[in-house]
Scaffold this motif. Structure first.
Motif, PDB file in Angstrom:
ATOM      1  N   ALA A  42      -1.738   1.467   4.722  1.00 34.17           N
ATOM      2  CA  ALA A  42      -3.236   1.813   4.815  1.00 34.17           C
ATOM      3  C   ALA A  42      -3.850   2.156   3.582  1.00 34.17           C
ATOM      4  CB  ALA A  42      -3.604   3.053   5.777  1.00 34.17           C
ATOM      5  N   GLU A  46      -7.334   0.106   2.186  1.00 37.34           N
ATOM      6  CA  GLU A  46      -8.555   0.476   1.548  1.00 37.34           C
ATOM      7  C   GLU A  46      -8.675   0.333   0.165  1.00 37.34           C
ATOM      8  OE1 GLU A  46     -10.015   5.207   0.480  1.00 37.34           O
ATOM      9  OE2 GLU A  46      -8.412   4.839   2.162  1.00 37.34           O
ATOM     10  N   GLN A  52      -5.592  -7.220   4.120  1.00 33.64           N
ATOM     11  CA  GLN A  52      -4.532  -6.769   4.846  1.00 33.64           C
ATOM     12  C   GLN A  52      -3.205  -7.468   4.432  1.00 33.64           C
ATOM     13  OE1 GLN A  52      -4.775  -6.113   8.948  1.00 33.64           O
ATOM     14  NE2 GLN A  52      -7.099  -5.825   8.597  1.00 33.64           N
TER      15      GLN A  52
END
Length: 85
Positions: A42, A46, A52
């Motif tokens: 995560a 961010e 991803q």
């Protein structure tokens, strides 16, 4: 020398190529394998603006992108100045 961080997965061929490219330039880097440390996934997403995929490379906190982005900087002659900063 710049502070280089790279998020990887040990099963990723592009990650290996990115690490090989950095090592060929005698650049030390901090590697975070998101399979071994899933809690960091995560954080990577961010920091990478929602991307991803791995690898995700950061130089002095600046998001560079993945292997294609890293090799594009190398081909354009822009990687070495970033690493020397």
């Amino acid at each position: 020398m710049a502070n280089v961080e790279i998020y990887t997965k040990y099963t990723c061929g592009y990650c290996m190529m990115a690490k090989r490219m950095l090592a060929s330039k005698d650049v030390s880097f901090t590697e975070t394998d998101i399979l071994k440390h899933p809690e960091k996934r995560a954080e990577m997403i961010e920091r990478a603006g929602g991307r991803q995929t791995v690898p995700q490379v950061f130089i002095d906190g600046q998001h560079i992108g993945g292997f294609d982005d890293l090799s594009g900087l190398e081909m354009a002659g822009k990687l070495d100045p970033l690493l020397a900063a």
